[in-house]
Motif scaffolding. Structure first.
Motif, PDB file in Angstrom:
ATOM      1  N   GLU A   2       0.822  -1.204   0.000  1.00  0.00           N
ATOM      2  CA  GLU A   2       0.000   0.000   0.000  1.00  0.00           C
ATOM      3  C   GLU A   2       0.859   1.259   0.000  1.00  0.00           C
ATOM      4  OE1 GLU A   2      -2.988   1.726   3.248  1.00  0.00           O
ATOM      5  OE2 GLU A   2      -3.780  -0.096   2.301  1.00  0.00           O
ATOM      6  N   SER A   3       2.031   1.176   0.614  1.00  0.00           N
ATOM      7  CA  SER A   3       2.929   2.336   0.662  1.00  0.00           C
ATOM      8  C   SER A   3       3.382   2.746  -0.731  1.00  0.00           C
ATOM      9  CB  SER A   3       4.150   2.011   1.524  1.00  0.00           C
ATOM     10  OG  SER A   3       3.767   1.741   2.860  1.00  0.00           O
ATOM     11  N   LEU A   4       3.506   1.771  -1.641  1.00  0.00           N
ATOM     12  CA  LEU A   4       3.861   2.087  -3.014  1.00  0.00           C
ATOM     13  C   LEU A   4       2.785   2.951  -3.653  1.00  0.00           C
ATOM     14  CD1 LEU A   4       5.420   1.761  -5.708  1.00  0.00           C
ATOM     15  CD2 LEU A   4       4.171  -0.396  -6.046  1.00  0.00           C
ATOM     16  N   PHE A   5       1.527   2.609  -3.431  1.00  0.00           N
ATOM     17  CA  PHE A   5       0.428   3.377  -4.000  1.00  0.00           C
ATOM     18  C   PHE A   5       0.367   4.776  -3.396  1.00  0.00           C
ATOM     19  CE2 PHE A   5      -0.853  -1.040  -4.698  1.00  0.00           C
ATOM     20  CZ  PHE A   5      -1.131  -1.004  -6.057  1.00  0.00           C
ATOM     21  N   MET A   6       0.705   4.895  -2.125  1.00  0.00           N
ATOM     22  CA  MET A   6       0.733   6.217  -1.509  1.00  0.00           C
ATOM     23  C   MET A   6       1.777   7.092  -2.191  1.00  0.00           C
ATOM     24  SD  MET A   6       1.284   7.408   2.471  1.00  0.00           S
ATOM     25  CE  MET A   6       3.041   7.020   2.496  1.00  0.00           C
ATOM     26  N   ILE A   7       2.936   6.525  -2.467  1.00  0.00           N
ATOM     27  CA  ILE A   7       3.991   7.270  -3.164  1.00  0.00           C
ATOM     28  C   ILE A   7       3.514   7.711  -4.539  1.00  0.00           C
ATOM     29  CG2 ILE A   7       6.276   7.062  -4.222  1.00  0.00           C
ATOM     30  CD1 ILE A   7       7.006   5.167  -1.898  1.00  0.00           C
ATOM     31  N   LEU A   8       2.851   6.801  -5.257  1.00  0.00           N
ATOM     32  CA  LEU A   8       2.366   7.119  -6.601  1.00  0.00           C
ATOM     33  C   LEU A   8       1.288   8.200  -6.558  1.00  0.00           C
ATOM     34  CD1 LEU A   8       2.207   3.540  -8.191  1.00  0.00           C
ATOM     35  CD2 LEU A   8       4.003   5.278  -8.434  1.00  0.00           C
ATOM     36  N   PHE A   9       0.434   8.164  -5.540  1.00  0.00           N
ATOM     37  CA  PHE A   9      -0.591   9.202  -5.367  1.00  0.00           C
ATOM     38  C   PHE A   9       0.075  10.565  -5.173  1.00  0.00           C
ATOM     39  CE2 PHE A   9      -3.624   5.969  -5.259  1.00  0.00           C
ATOM     40  CZ  PHE A   9      -4.900   6.452  -5.015  1.00  0.00           C
ATOM     41  N   VAL A  10       1.082  10.606  -4.316  1.00  0.00           N
ATOM     42  CA  VAL A  10       1.772  11.866  -4.027  1.00  0.00           C
ATOM     43  C   VAL A  10       2.464  12.389  -5.282  1.00  0.00           C
ATOM     44  CG1 VAL A  10       3.659  12.928  -2.731  1.00  0.00           C
ATOM     45  CG2 VAL A  10       2.076  11.370  -1.574  1.00  0.00           C
ATOM     46  N   VAL A  11       3.128  11.504  -6.010  1.00  0.00           N
ATOM     47  CA  VAL A  11       3.812  11.902  -7.240  1.00  0.00           C
ATOM     48  C   VAL A  11       2.806  12.443  -8.253  1.00  0.00           C
ATOM     49  CG1 VAL A  11       5.135  11.079  -9.223  1.00  0.00           C
ATOM     50  CG2 VAL A  11       5.746  10.324  -6.924  1.00  0.00           C
ATOM     51  N   ALA A  12       1.644  11.794  -8.353  1.00  0.00           N
ATOM     52  CA  ALA A  12       0.605  12.250  -9.287  1.00  0.00           C
ATOM     53  C   ALA A  12       0.157  13.667  -8.957  1.00  0.00           C
ATOM     54  CB  ALA A  12      -0.588  11.296  -9.266  1.00  0.00           C
ATOM     55  N   ILE A  13      -0.010  13.962  -7.669  1.00  0.00           N
ATOM     56  CA  ILE A  13      -0.433  15.305  -7.266  1.00  0.00           C
ATOM     57  C   ILE A  13       0.645  16.333  -7.586  1.00  0.00           C
ATOM     58  CG2 ILE A  13      -0.967  16.763  -5.274  1.00  0.00           C
ATOM     59  CD1 ILE A  13      -2.408  14.371  -4.060  1.00  0.00           C
ATOM     60  N   LEU A  14       1.905  15.973  -7.364  1.00  0.00           N
ATOM     61  CA  LEU A  14       2.999  16.894  -7.667  1.00  0.00           C
ATOM     62  C   LEU A  14       3.082  17.169  -9.174  1.00  0.00           C
ATOM     63  CD1 LEU A  14       5.771  15.535  -5.258  1.00  0.00           C
ATOM     64  CD2 LEU A  14       4.265  17.510  -4.937  1.00  0.00           C
ATOM     65  N   ILE A  15       2.907  16.117  -9.977  1.00  0.00           N
ATOM     66  CA  ILE A  15       2.906  16.304 -11.432  1.00  0.00           C
ATOM     67  C   ILE A  15       1.728  17.173 -11.840  1.00  0.00           C
ATOM     68  CG2 ILE A  15       2.670  15.142 -13.669  1.00  0.00           C
ATOM     69  CD1 ILE A  15       4.121  12.755 -12.488  1.00  0.00           C
ATOM     70  N   TYR A  16       0.570  16.930 -11.218  1.00  0.00           N
ATOM     71  CA  TYR A  16      -0.614  17.752 -11.499  1.00  0.00           C
ATOM     72  C   TYR A  16      -0.318  19.224 -11.253  1.00  0.00           C
ATOM     73  CZ  TYR A  16      -4.987  20.170 -10.546  1.00  0.00           C
ATOM     74  OH  TYR A  16      -5.998  21.100 -10.540  1.00  0.00           O
ATOM     75  N   GLU A  17       0.321  19.520 -10.124  1.00  0.00           N
ATOM     76  CA  GLU A  17       0.610  20.911  -9.777  1.00  0.00           C
ATOM     77  C   GLU A  17       1.511  21.561 -10.826  1.00  0.00           C
ATOM     78  OE1 GLU A  17      -0.547  22.867  -7.449  1.00  0.00           O
ATOM     79  OE2 GLU A  17      -1.769  21.377  -6.429  1.00  0.00           O
TER      80      GLU A  17
END
Length: 207
Positions: free
Chosen positions: A180-195
């Motif tokens: 699950e920690s991998l998905f959390m990292i991917l979620f965070v990266v997605a938000i940063l890319i979005y920004e």
């Protein structure tokens, strides 16, 4: 006046949705990089008994299936899959492909909208809307950091009409190397890319 504000609202929603789908697409395509790091961070070789190379081979097979419409069957080299597990991955594949299509259509629509904004000289009115577009994901980022379990659960409940995503390590052992920690990292990266994307969109609008 109402129509004027509605046009601004829909333009902003288009930029948000396009940036979001582009960010997700970017994370999907680059996820093997993060998975390679996750193997080391979470010691997945010790968990699975497989080498780093074997785990990467398996993940690349999985990702290739999920992003390539020409690949119709998923056959991971080191993990067996249940019928329910394969059906869930089929659902994920559909969502990924839809995300790619929406991102492409969104980019085209966004370019047309930006040209329209320039033609109508609406740049001064779009500033407040971009503040919303930039701020909203930061709230989501906060929720992910402090309560990722709940966010992860809600995310699946929204996207899937079943509970097949609740893999059992017995029938679908691949879940043991997808922490699950991998998905959390991917979620965070997605938000940063979005920004980054929404900021570049804002720059394009006000250039």
């Amino acid at each position: 006046m109402v129509i004027f504000y509605l046009k601004q609202f829909f333009a902003t929603m288009l930029f948000i949705f396009t940036s979001l789908t582009l960010a997700i697409s970017g994370v999907i395509v680059t996820s093997p990089i993060f998975y390679s790091l996750a193997i080391k961070w979470f010691d997945l070789s010790a968990v699975s008994g497989l080498s780093h190379e074997q785990l990467m081979e398996n993940y690349n097979v999985l990702i290739s299936y999920l992003v390539n419409p020409a690949i119709e069957a998923l056959e991971m080299p080191y993990f067996s899959s249940s019928e329910n597990g394969l059906f869930h991955f089929e659902e994920v594949k559909f969502l990924f492909l839809m995300c790619f299509v929406v991102a492409i259509v969104g980019v085209i629509a966004s370019v047309i909208t930006i040209l329209w904004i320039h033609k109508q000289k609406l740049q001064p009115w779009m500033g407040r809307w971009f503040i919303i577009a930039i701020a909203f994901p930061l709230i989501l980022l906060f929720l992910i950091v402090v309560a990722f379990d709940q966010v992860f659960l809600l995310f699946h409940q929204i996207l899937f009409r079943n509970d097949l995503w609740l893999f059992s390590p017995v029938t679908d052992p691949v879940i043991t190397v997808l922490p699950e920690s991998l998905f959390m990292i991917l979620f965070v990266v997605a938000i940063l890319i979005y920004e980054v994307i929404i900021y570049l969109t804002r720059f394009t609008v006000f250039i």
